[in-house]
Design an enzyme around this catalytic site. Sequence first.
Site, short mmCIF file in Angstrom:
data_model
loop_
_atom_site.label_atom_id
_atom_site.label_comp_id
_atom_site.label_asym_id
_atom_site.label_seq_id
_atom_site.Cartn_x
_atom_site.Cartn_y
_atom_site.Cartn_z
N HIS A 111 39.45 43.63 34.40
CA HIS A 111 39.45 42.19 34.11
C HIS A 111 38.02 41.71 33.77
O HIS A 111 37.81 41.02 32.77
CB HIS A 111 39.98 41.46 35.34
CG HIS A 111 39.90 39.97 35.27
ND1 HIS A 111 40.59 39.22 34.34
CD2 HIS A 111 39.20 39.08 36.02
CE1 HIS A 111 40.33 37.93 34.53
NE2 HIS A 111 39.48 37.81 35.54
N ILE A 112 37.06 42.11 34.58
CA ILE A 112 35.69 41.68 34.34
C ILE A 112 35.18 42.27 33.03
O ILE A 112 34.56 41.60 32.21
CB ILE A 112 34.78 42.08 35.52
CG1 ILE A 112 35.17 41.29 36.77
CG2 ILE A 112 33.30 41.83 35.18
CD1 ILE A 112 34.42 41.69 38.02
#
Lengths: 293, 210
Positions: free
Chosen positions: B170-171
């Site tokens: 996600h990051i």
Amino acid sequence: MPLQSLDIAARSATTLPSPGIRRTEEVAKLIDISKCIGCKACQAACMEWNDLRDEVGFNFGSYQNPADLTPASWTLMRFYEVEPAGHLEWLIRKDGCMHCAEPGCLEACPSPGAIVKYSNGIVDFVEENCIGCGYCITGCPFNIPRISKQDDKAYKCTLCSDRVAVGLEPACIKACPTQALVFGSKEAMREHAADRVAELQERGFKNAGIYDPAGVGGTHVIYVLQHADQPELYELPKDPKISPVVKLWKGITKPLAMLALGASVLVGFLHYVDVGPNEVKHEKKASDRRDRT
Amino acid sequence: MSSEEETIVRYDASERINHWIVAITFFLSSLSGLALFHPSLFFLTNLFGGGPWTRILHPWTGIVMVVAFVLMAKWMWRDNYLNDNDRRWLSQISDVIGNREEHLPPAGRYNAGQKILFWVLVASLALLLLSGIVMWYAYFALYFPLWVRQSAAAIHALAAFVLVEGIIVHIYASIWVKGSIHAMVGGKVTPAWARQHHPEWYREISEGKA
Ligand code: HEM
Ligand code: SF4
Ligand code: SF4
């Protein structure tokens, strides 16, 4: 530093060897249940040497007191009224840490040096390093460690590691009036136990035997049981071992997971270097400021 | 700066604050949890005031994270149902990785990757909450039989691993897709950003606006 321990065989949550050039003889405490009269002298001696005073409990209809091991009661005489051969037998077992050769508590503990195993076989909790997580309780096949509500530290029998280190026998051994408790090298204790088992078998206890369970690599507290075929009579696990679930939780999966986490970050970085940032493409075209021309 | 005006609100202020509470409590929970996960990470206990404090704080930050995530999931839930476009998107994952977004079927408010991440978070947080309570020696653990506590420890570690892996992806995605972090900080995106990354969503909002 001649007073430090140079005989540490294993240390919790530690990936490199601990100071261990000094080798000491493996010791064991032998508990001969057939000789025990349930006087609790060992329980009193344990309190006295370790300077522990448990809360006064209550009577639940048995000589057993307190009802269970506690952070301040590291050994406990358990009383069982059973009829394994059709007639009543009163079995009395001194309960406490077994000082496993492969200790589940140490395997599970996440705090470096909160649990150590010495080369003499004693497994000791170092409360200073204990964080109070309770993993040792989750890992122990004998339900031994207890966490104190006072300080959130785990406690259990030390096998009087402080006395043994200076050549004394554990306090409970010293107090036992019938020599149901004997202390010495593991080898000598196994020999002594074998003699006792032979005597018991001669006297009609056909299933007498030694409890030194191989599933945990043997223990440094061993029992002579009249009914070694039925350790359940004494509330002892038949084939104790570190649970496969604990092995899965604490075993090779952990370093593999660490590797996978590190690899994911690396792959992300390499992907960025490979394909470059995902920018808004139409925007780029429309933008004249960023064009070099 | 972009040439186009940031005219589209992607996240309003309460949504952004909600997201960052989840993010902060995720870092607190994962760093304190990972400190106990492997000896090589035990040094992370220093961030929390030592081993005992790490042990004490971790379950509470975990619970705050779960509560904040539940609030967030409530407004995101319906946007994360997978549809046929999403299934085609997934079958063309090589175009996603190769940054050939123009070949992909149009994504809605969230693309298939984001949707799957969402459900991974839902599942792993549910497992973390349940197993975490069973592992919590100060209050609950001793109400459960040993085998349940042992299984909970293994499940908690596994779910934490899945969650941390999911958040790494996600990051990374938010760093890779320029403008995403900005959308979660300022709340707004340009029409071009929306058109390129979430065409279906762009169509819906521009029709709604018209
Ligand atoms: C949902 C609420 C949560 C609760 C109640 C909870 C509870 C616990 C407890 C009780 C422990 C044992 C250590 C301690 O006593 O502090 C633990 C360990 C751990 N937790 Fe959580 N936790 C939660 C959420 C999370 C989250 C969100 C993460 C994020 C990754 C996480 C990751 C971990 C890890 C990695 C460990 C160490 C596991 C191991 O030793 O193998 N937990 N948790
Ligand atoms: S009996 Fe339990 S506490 Fe004692 S050494 Fe074995 S695993 Fe550890
Ligand atoms: S309670 Fe203490 S001794 Fe037991 S596992 Fe946790 S840190 Fe180790």
